[in-house]
Design a protein around this motif. Structure first.
Motif, short mmCIF file in Angstrom:
data_model
loop_
_atom_site.label_atom_id
_atom_site.label_comp_id
_atom_site.label_asym_id
_atom_site.label_seq_id
_atom_site.Cartn_x
_atom_site.Cartn_y
_atom_site.Cartn_z
N UNK A 191 0.83 -1.21 0.00
CA UNK A 191 0.00 0.00 0.00
C UNK A 191 0.86 1.25 0.00
N UNK A 192 1.94 1.21 0.80
CA UNK A 192 2.84 2.36 0.87
C UNK A 192 3.61 2.55 -0.44
N UNK A 193 3.77 1.49 -1.20
CA UNK A 193 4.43 1.56 -2.50
C UNK A 193 3.46 1.85 -3.64
N UNK A 194 2.18 2.06 -3.31
CA UNK A 194 1.22 2.43 -4.33
C UNK A 194 0.83 1.32 -5.28
N UNK A 195 0.87 0.06 -4.80
CA UNK A 195 0.49 -1.07 -5.66
C UNK A 195 -0.99 -0.96 -6.04
N UNK A 196 -1.79 -0.44 -5.13
CA UNK A 196 -3.21 -0.13 -5.40
C UNK A 196 -4.00 -1.33 -5.89
N UNK A 197 -4.09 -2.37 -5.08
CA UNK A 197 -5.05 -3.42 -5.37
C UNK A 197 -6.44 -2.79 -5.35
N UNK A 198 -7.24 -3.11 -6.36
CA UNK A 198 -8.55 -2.48 -6.47
C UNK A 198 -9.44 -3.29 -7.40
N UNK A 203 -13.10 -7.19 -11.70
CA UNK A 203 -11.78 -7.80 -11.65
C UNK A 203 -10.90 -7.07 -10.64
N UNK A 204 -9.98 -7.81 -10.01
CA UNK A 204 -9.01 -7.21 -9.10
C UNK A 204 -7.73 -6.93 -9.89
N UNK A 205 -7.32 -5.68 -9.91
CA UNK A 205 -6.14 -5.29 -10.66
C UNK A 205 -5.16 -4.55 -9.74
N UNK A 206 -3.92 -4.36 -10.23
CA UNK A 206 -2.89 -3.68 -9.46
C UNK A 206 -1.74 -3.32 -10.39
#
Length: 418
Positions: A191-198, A203-206
């Motif tokens: 999260x701190x690295x901005x991977x942004x699972x969403x 669909x779940x993307x990152x």
């Protein structure tokens, strides 16, 4: 999670009792929630609102239960995590009327949290409570901590390294911080690295690049600071078989990862000489994914009653009464704050909670640094624990070359093929 289910049986029994009563539908306010503590809140509401009867129906994950089954009484209010989905607009009524009538003021809330409940500028959900990531340490080791309020990953790593110590045999007798000892911490680094699972279009993307960067950072941290993942695991197995607060008070480790709900839960129930810092990265503190929101169901049978309950709940004085009553009656004191978290109402968190949690007086959550998580699916807890965290653990602690998509394929078999 265990403490959230302690009242589940009681709530289920209460639900059956209330549904068996032949009351006028318009007097009954049906609340679906995953937060057992709302049983106490509805009792206080009912005591102060003659003629209204708010009842709780416990749902482990309300987001997965919408829409209700055909033979099920629909909710008037839904309170839970993961309510922000592509279907939010269809599942909930617009709440703009609450602000238009000045029943509730938008200025009461943390801006970021309130904004998260909007769909194309229309307010469908209101924030209830939230939690934040932190590290704790013993007061006796405060000299190792240079910052007064927050710590970055680099600062945690540096402090941990300065605390490391080996015995004459060359084995660690103490390690400042062990990234691999907590899968939730490994996930936090993404999260701190901005991977942004969403979630997007079901669909779940990152970001693959940022995920690789987060994994590389943690691997380098472990190998260059604490020798290897194996050394960390051996040390954790030998010494860190205790709760996180005992890990730091024992002196075996300098810092331990936790979250605000757990931290203030045991700070409230025990006399502990520990302090804490919020974990920050790239100028923000990530709010825990499971923060609670609420809305009025699109097909609510008692919209007027639902409005009355939400208006009552989102009042600073009433939330103060909730906290006061909980302490006076010794009700679930291990559950932190409002709905086991910081209240989404700034006045409550910044001026009322510190009365009951004195540790907050020296380090309140900085409002301008809070960052709301991305929109996540109703099954996110399962996906994170079965896919994301096992992948991170393997990628960081072993040389195993496994794609995250392989973990996802196994998860889909378990979830959708049964």
């Amino acid at each position: 999670m265990v403490k959230h289910f302690r009242l589940a049986g009681l709530l289920a029994a209460c639900s059956l009792f209330f549904f068996s009563c032949r009351e006028e539908p318009q007097t009954r306010i049906v609340i679906w929630t995953s937060c057992a503590e709302f049983a106490q809140y509805t009792e206080l509401f009912n005591n102060t609102h003659p003629g209204s009867n708010a009842i709780i129906v416990y749902k482990e994950n309300p987001a997965q239960e919408l829409p209700p089954a055909k033979d099920e009484l629909p909710p008037d209010i839904v309170i839970g995590s993961w309510l922000r989905t592509d279907k939010t607009q269809k599942q909930f009524k617009s709440l703009d009327y609450l602000f238009d009538r000045q029943t509730i003021s938008s200025s009461m809330f943390y801006d970021q949290l309130l904004e998260a409940g909007k769909v194309r500028k229309t307010q469908y959900l209101l924030p209830v409570s939230f939690n934040l990531p932190a590290v704790i340490f013993a007061d006796s080791n405060s000299d190792f901590i240079t910052e007064n309020y927050t710590l970055t990953l680099d600062q945690i790593k540096a402090a941990g390294l300065s605390y490391n110590e080996k015995n004459k045999k060359g084995s660690f007798s103490r390690i400042g911080f062990l990234p691999s000892a907590n899968d939730d911490f490994l996930y936090l680094t993404t999260k701190l690295y901005g991977v942004d699972f969403r979630e997007e279009k079901g669909q779940i993307i990152w970001s693959d690049l940022r995920l690789r960067n987060a994994v590389s950072y943690d691997r380098d941290w472990i190998n260059n600071t604490n020798g290897s993942a194996q050394e960390e695991q051996d040390f954790a197995y030998k010494y860190l078989f205790m709760p996180d607060y005992r890990q730091v008070t024992s002196g075996r480790t300098l810092l331990a990862y936790t979250t605000s709900d757990k931290m203030f839960g045991y700070m409230k129930s025990q006399e502990l000489n520990i302090d804490y810092r919020w974990i920050i990265g790239d100028g923000f503190i990530p709010i825990e994914d499971s923060f609670l929101m609420t809305g009025i169901y699109a097909k609510a049978q008692n919209e007027q009653g639902a409005t009355e309950f939400l208006t009552w709940f989102f009042d600073s004085e009433n939330q103060k009464d909730i906290l006061e009553r909980k302490i006076e009656m010794n009700l679930n004191n291990e559950m932190f704050g409002i709905a086991d978290g910081f209240s989404a109402m700034r006045d409550v968190t910044e001026h009322i909670l510190p009365i009951y949690y004195n540790q907050l007086l020296t380090n309140l959550p900085p409002a301008h640094l809070l960052k709301v998580p991305q929109k996540l699916p109703a099954r996110w807890d399962s996906y994170k624990s079965v896919v994301v965290e096992p992948y991170l653990n393997a990628a960081i602690t072993t040389d195993e070359k496994v794609s995250i998509s392989e973990y996802e394929a196994e998860w889909r078999k378990k979830v959708f093929d049964n």
